[in-house]
Scaffold this active site. Structure first.
Site, PDB file in Angstrom:
ATOM      1  N   HIS A 196       0.915  -1.137   0.000  1.00 35.91           N
ATOM      2  CA  HIS A 196       0.000   0.000   0.000  1.00 35.91           C
ATOM      3  C   HIS A 196       0.953   1.184   0.000  1.00 35.91           C
ATOM      4  O   HIS A 196       1.440   1.611   1.040  1.00 35.91           O
ATOM      5  CB  HIS A 196      -0.858  -0.059   1.271  1.00 35.91           C
ATOM      6  CG  HIS A 196      -1.973   0.914   1.313  1.00 35.91           C
ATOM      7  ND1 HIS A 196      -1.798   2.232   1.627  1.00 35.91           N
ATOM      8  CD2 HIS A 196      -3.296   0.747   1.095  1.00 35.91           C
ATOM      9  CE1 HIS A 196      -2.967   2.838   1.617  1.00 35.91           C
ATOM     10  NE2 HIS A 196      -3.900   1.957   1.291  1.00 35.91           N
ATOM     11  N   HIS A 229      -4.221  -0.351  -4.719  1.00 36.60           N
ATOM     12  CA  HIS A 229      -4.882   0.958  -4.694  1.00 36.60           C
ATOM     13  C   HIS A 229      -4.065   2.071  -5.355  1.00 36.60           C
ATOM     14  O   HIS A 229      -3.956   3.174  -4.806  1.00 36.60           O
ATOM     15  CB  HIS A 229      -5.235   1.370  -3.278  1.00 36.60           C
ATOM     16  CG  HIS A 229      -5.684   0.270  -2.363  1.00 36.60           C
ATOM     17  ND1 HIS A 229      -6.357  -0.847  -2.800  1.00 36.60           N
ATOM     18  CD2 HIS A 229      -5.530   0.114  -1.036  1.00 36.60           C
ATOM     19  CE1 HIS A 229      -6.614  -1.618  -1.756  1.00 36.60           C
ATOM     20  NE2 HIS A 229      -6.125  -1.064  -0.690  1.00 36.60           N
ATOM     21  N   ASP A 277     -11.056  -2.074  -2.447  1.00 34.18           N
ATOM     22  CA  ASP A 277     -10.583  -1.381  -1.248  1.00 34.18           C
ATOM     23  C   ASP A 277     -11.766  -1.129  -0.321  1.00 34.18           C
ATOM     24  O   ASP A 277     -11.908  -0.068   0.270  1.00 34.18           O
ATOM     25  CB  ASP A 277      -9.868  -0.071  -1.609  1.00 34.18           C
ATOM     26  CG  ASP A 277      -9.174   0.554  -0.394  1.00 34.18           C
ATOM     27  OD1 ASP A 277      -8.904  -0.173   0.584  1.00 34.18           O
ATOM     28  OD2 ASP A 277      -8.917   1.759  -0.417  1.00 34.18           O
ATOM     29  N   HIS A 292     -17.573   2.647   6.649  1.00 33.42           N
ATOM     30  CA  HIS A 292     -17.689   3.127   8.028  1.00 33.42           C
ATOM     31  C   HIS A 292     -19.087   3.696   8.205  1.00 33.42           C
ATOM     32  O   HIS A 292     -19.751   4.070   7.238  1.00 33.42           O
ATOM     33  CB  HIS A 292     -16.632   4.195   8.323  1.00 33.42           C
ATOM     34  CG  HIS A 292     -15.243   3.674   8.224  1.00 33.42           C
ATOM     35  ND1 HIS A 292     -14.651   2.937   9.224  1.00 33.42           N
ATOM     36  CD2 HIS A 292     -14.330   3.749   7.227  1.00 33.42           C
ATOM     37  CE1 HIS A 292     -13.425   2.590   8.856  1.00 33.42           C
ATOM     38  NE2 HIS A 292     -13.212   3.072   7.642  1.00 33.42           N
TER      39      HIS A 292
END
Length: 193
Positions: A9, A61, A133, A137
């Site tokens: 990452h 990503h 990804d 939340h």
């Protein structure tokens, strides 16, 4: 020795720390705190290690076309898998607006429209796969002040519909759509189709 890929990452933590003192801490400046230059620097470092140790490298990503260019210049492109997420292909910093700006806080961050366009231009060639990804939340978590709000964005539920839309718009062929969403990853990880 195990023949396993190494996933990174790619973000430059030293640059992030330095940028923390230079830029406001809010979602509109998140891409400056975690700069695209820092991402490319971290990718180049990981490519150097992959070359030195002979490992396969999975770059998770990716947000800028400079990552693809670095891989192409590395001399080990055949061992590198470049994953891009839908939110980096179809959203940019121009989409970040109050009062919901923290909903766009994701690591690595959304990039400028010019950077998004350059990355999207590589969808037909250069990007190896799409990853979600997926990091959802609650709205309460995302509505917290910037420094307290978690990074992350939902992704799994819209990856395939957006990829199909890209095919319907003529941005990719059906064969490329299949490669981006499953075929390339299956080959890279040695999975049966």
């Amino acid at each position: 020795e195990l023949g396993l890929p190494v996933m990174v990452h790619a973000e430059d933590l030293e640059q992030i720390a330095a940028n923390a003192a230079r830029f406001p801490h809010d979602a509109r400046h998140h891409h400056e705190l975690r700069s695209s230059a820092g991402e490319v620097t971290a990718v180049r470092q990981a490519l150097g290690w992959a070359r030195e140790f002979g490992v396969r490298l999975y770059i998770a990503h990716s947000t800028v076309a400079g990552v693809i260019q670095a891989a192409e210049e590395s001399g080990i492109r055949e061992r590198v898998f470049i994953e891009v997420c839908p939110h980096h292909l179809w959203l940019s910093t121009a989409d970040i607006a109050p009062p919901v700006q923290n909903r766009f806080k994701v690591n690595p961050p959304l990039r400028t429209e010019a950077e998004r366009e350059a990355l999207a231009a590589r969808l037909a060639d250069g990007i190896d796969g799409l990853g979600s990804d997926h990091a959802p939340h609650t709205l309460a978590e995302k509505d917290a002040p910037y420094d307290e709000a978690p990074s992350g964005i939902p992704g799994v539920e819209y990856l395939l519909p957006l990829a199909i839309d890209a095919w319907r718009r003529g941005q990719v062929s059906l064969e490329r759509l299949i490669a981006l969403t499953s075929g390339n990853a299956a080959r890279y990880f040695g999975l049966p189709k």
